[in-house]
Design a protein around this motif. Structure first.
Motif, PDB file in Angstrom:
ATOM      1  N   MET A   1       0.755  -0.896   0.451  1.00 25.05           N
ATOM      2  CA  MET A   1      -0.197   0.144   0.060  1.00 25.05           C
ATOM      3  C   MET A   1       1.404   1.203   0.040  1.00 25.05           C
ATOM      4  SD  MET A   1      -2.571   1.396   2.764  1.00 25.05           S
ATOM      5  CE  MET A   1      -3.788  -0.289   2.659  1.00 25.05           C
ATOM      6  N   ALA A   2       0.800   2.431  -0.668  1.00 27.09           N
ATOM      7  CA  ALA A   2       1.798   3.042  -1.006  1.00 27.09           C
ATOM      8  C   ALA A   2       0.794   4.000   0.355  1.00 27.09           C
ATOM      9  CB  ALA A   2       1.003   4.621  -2.252  1.00 27.09           C
ATOM     10  N   THR A   3       2.388   4.694   0.718  1.00 34.30           N
ATOM     11  CA  THR A   3       2.193   5.888   2.138  1.00 34.30           C
ATOM     12  C   THR A   3       1.555   7.367   1.177  1.00 34.30           C
ATOM     13  OG1 THR A   3       3.942   5.600   2.969  1.00 34.30           O
ATOM     14  CG2 THR A   3       3.159   7.183   3.537  1.00 34.30           C
ATOM     15  N   PRO A   4       0.808   7.848   2.562  1.00 35.47           N
ATOM     16  CA  PRO A   4      -0.337   8.684   1.591  1.00 35.47           C
ATOM     17  C   PRO A   4       0.455   9.890   1.510  1.00 35.47           C
ATOM     18  CG  PRO A   4      -1.178   8.231   3.683  1.00 35.47           C
ATOM     19  CD  PRO A   4      -0.365   6.817   3.281  1.00 35.47           C
ATOM     20  N   ALA A   5      -0.272  11.301   1.342  1.00 34.67           N
ATOM     21  CA  ALA A   5      -0.099  12.266   1.675  1.00 34.67           C
ATOM     22  C   ALA A   5      -0.256  12.343   2.847  1.00 34.67           C
ATOM     23  CB  ALA A   5      -0.536  13.641   0.593  1.00 34.67           C
ATOM     24  N   PRO A   6       0.968  13.490   3.427  1.00 39.42           N
ATOM     25  CA  PRO A   6       0.976  14.037   4.460  1.00 39.42           C
ATOM     26  C   PRO A   6      -0.467  15.346   4.967  1.00 39.42           C
ATOM     27  CG  PRO A   6       3.046  14.867   3.948  1.00 39.42           C
ATOM     28  CD  PRO A   6       2.254  13.696   1.958  1.00 39.42           C
ATOM     29  N   ALA A   7      -0.642  14.808   6.245  1.00 39.11           N
ATOM     30  CA  ALA A   7      -1.508  14.904   6.615  1.00 39.11           C
ATOM     31  C   ALA A   7      -1.937  15.294   8.410  1.00 39.11           C
ATOM     32  CB  ALA A   7      -2.814  13.914   6.841  1.00 39.11           C
TER      33      ALA A   7
END
Length: 353
Positions: A1-7
């Protein structure tokens, strides 16, 4: 699973009261600041399930995330792990013990088993050092008891979580939840190995079951002959993420260790240049001792609030008031346990990453 954008971490005002950064230093899936919308929802789901069963403590987002990561975000398994942890905490009355715990036998115990935090690695994490070569359980149990040793271990896990890691996070400017461990096996020969590994087995369950996601890096130094062979087999059974955190080194460990721990932060006996007054094992030096970064632990604040709320005791009129006693100085044990390694076969192996 790709790492989501920073949030930004979704904060729950009821439980989250952080005075330190809450974004992980590296973009990793499932870590604070890098959660998917599904993972955020799983945090809320886990909290609701625990609330429905009457739990009110340790439901903050960072804690729940550690349990979820330890169980690959399986909410039901994470819930089971959390419930079992809370049951254990109640059985040993840990919340009541932490604020008042003292370990006066520490210095005598260090003759057999030095275990302590000492400054930070290049990433700002606490460095935890333990030397297993002198372990002699027969002699140690003449100084203390197995129960007190395990209680001290639990208390120091609590003091790692607060105030040590928050202070390191403030100084680093990013969330730090793990430690860098140096496990020295010098002196652990064939005759002593069974006793040493027996002790490791005894305490490793605590880290696996009750303090997940605390292992950052582990350097096993002065590994005895034959250990590397065992490790070569064992690592095939472990999660690749965990394996990447563990470095098994022989007597020529200094170069690799110094690449992670600055020489000025590493005790001289391990190839560093630090010589704390009174000895590095007893200094407890680190950001948690520096005024700029240190803050009272939550358990200290709870203790203070309870004391202030207690009704004053008024002495009878005929009894003269005694002079005020000097305020007690809280004793903070220097020994601190970082998550242990599991015992697999005849050798220790890492706790759950």
């Amino acid at each position: 699973m790709a790492t989501p954008a920073p949030a930004p971490l979704e904060i729950d005002a009821k439980y989250d009261d952080y005075d330190f950064p809450t974004t992980a230093p590296v973009a990793q899936n499932g870590h604070p600041g890098y959660l998917t919308s599904q993972q955020q929802a799983q945090v809320h789901q886990l909290r609701l399930l625990l609330e429905s069963e009457g739990f009110t403590k340790r439901l903050d987002t960072l804690t729940l995330l550690r349990f979820l990561r330890a169980r690959k975000f399986d909410v039901e398994l994470a819930k089971q792990m959390f419930v079992e942890c809370e049951k254990w905490r109640q059985e040993i009355k840990l919340d009541d013990t932490v604020p008042t715990w003292e370990y006066p036998e520490k210095e005598d115990m260090f003759k057999y088993y030095p275990q302590y935090y000492h400054k930070t690695d290049k990433d700002g994490r606490p460095v935890y050092i333990e030397q297993l070569g002198g372990i002699d359980l027969t002699a140690m149990y003449k100084i203390t008891t197995a129960e007190r040793m395990l209680t001290n271990l639990a208390v120091e896990y609590e003091r790692l979580a607060d105030p040590r890691l928050p202070a390191c996070s403030r100084k680093a400017g990013t969330l730090l939840e793990t430690c860098c461990t140096v496990m020295d096996l010098k002196g652990v020969g064939l005759t002593k190995a069974p006793q040493v590994y027996s002790y490791v087995r005894q305490v490793s369950g605590m880290s696996q079951n009750y303090y997940p996601e605390r292992l950052g890096r582990l350097y096993i130094i002065n590994a005895p002959w034959g250990f590397s062979t065992v490790w070569g087999v064992v690592k095939g059974w472990l999660d690749p993420v965990t394996v990447q955190k563990i470095h098994v080194l022989g007597s020529g460990y200094q170069k690799e260790l110094l690449a992670q721990v600055p020489a000025e932060n590493l005790p001289k006996q391990f190839g560093g240049s630090c010589e704390c007054a009174g000895g590095c094992p007893f200094s407890d030096m680190g950001p948690w001792r520096e005024a700029e970064w240190a803050r009272p632990a939550k358990w200290e604040e709870t203790e203070t609030a309870a004391a202030e709320a207690a009704p004053a005791v008024v002495a009878p009129a005929e009894v003269k008031e005694a002079p005020a006693a000097e305020p007690a100085v809280p004793v903070v044990a220097v020994t601190a346990e970082e998550p242990k390694v599991d015992a697999i076969a005849a050798a220790p192996a890492p706790a759950a990453a």
